[in-house]
Design a protein around this motif. Structure first.
Motif: not given
Length: 275
Positions: A164, A234, A238, A272, A274
């Protein structure tokens, strides 16, 4: 107080002020009292306010014209900013000392809407947003002063997680590198500040609104932290992503600024790792 304590106070204040400005007609009075209790219980915020208003003589009813027998009440701020701050604080104190329904107070002022929630929020915004902005700015200036007083010789690198990127910290401050630029971090924080007040207009339950608000503020908190925690980022990501997914499919109402919500998700996703 040190830099991190000021940042924490600033975050807590922005959270409390956001709760106030997004109150609905049913809970506005309790949120108003909680906001007043929060600022009065903070010696720093009390000092910020009292330094500007303690020696002033001004009747808040000369700003908040509430004694009119007929017609709508009005807000006519004085030219002097300090007098305006005093009027807002004293009017806030006056309202909190009464056992009243904020709906009745707000209804006396001119509003563009006929919906109770909108009427209440418009009143709270007009009445107290300048005081809130003043406190936010004052805390921000102190953070800038403390943040500028750090040793450039104490640079360290903290690895958040293997894939990361890094967090380069100078003193107590941290900036996230890898593929995300400082401008992107600033954009994330600006989007969060812009979108927080819109949560109240979504078709979520009160509990869901609080969860979403907490997720947004968690991201801001971690961006400003010297030791950001990837797990918290995270989890907050989400939660926001789930909300935006529901909004896109029409499950919930997010008719305003949906493109900004999508941009926020994309920026945090990049943050992050992703993407």
């Amino acid at each position: 107080m040190n830099l991190m304590e000021y940042k924490t106070l600033s975050l807590d204040f922005r959270r409390n002020s956001s709760y106030l400005l997004t109150a609905d007609a049913d809970n506005a009075f309790i949120k108003l009292k909680r906001f007043k209790l929060f600022i009065d219980s903070s010696p720093i915020i009390t000092k910020i306010i009292q330094t500007r208003i303690s020696d002033l003589e001004f009747d808040f009813k000369d700003c908040f014209l509430i004694d009119s027998v007929q017609g709508h009440h009005q807000i006519i701020p004085p030219v002097d900013e300090d007098l305006h701050l005093k009027a807002q604080y004293d009017y806030l104190s006056y309202l909190c000392s009464q056992d009243i329904d904020i709906r009745g107070v707000a209804f006396q002022f001119v509003s563009k809407s006929r919906q109770w929630n909108d009427i209440v929020r418009e009143f709270l915004d007009k009445a107290f947003k300048p005081l809130i902005d003043f406190i936010v700015d004052s805390l921000g200036k102190e953070i800038m002063i403390l943040g500028g007083d750090r040793s450039m010789g104490n640079n360290i690198t903290q690895h958040i997680a293997n894939n990361y990127g890094n967090v380069n910290a100078a003193g107590r401050d941290a900036t996230i590198n890898s593929n995300l630029k400082a401008d992107d971090i600033g954009e994330i924080k600006a989007l969060i500040e812009k979108l927080l007040p819109t949560i109240a207009d979504t078709q979520l339950t009160d509990e869901e609104k609080e969860f979403l608000t907490d997720d947004m503020e968690t991201i801001t908190e971690q961006l400003e932290s010297s030791k950001p925690k990837m797990a918290r980022l995270k989890k907050a990501y989400e939660g926001i992503k789930k909300f935006v997914g529901y909004a896109t499919t029409g499950v919930t109402s997010a008719t305003i600024l949906l493109s900004d919500w999508n941009t926020l998700v994309e920026k945090v996703d990049e943050l992050i790792g992703k993407s």
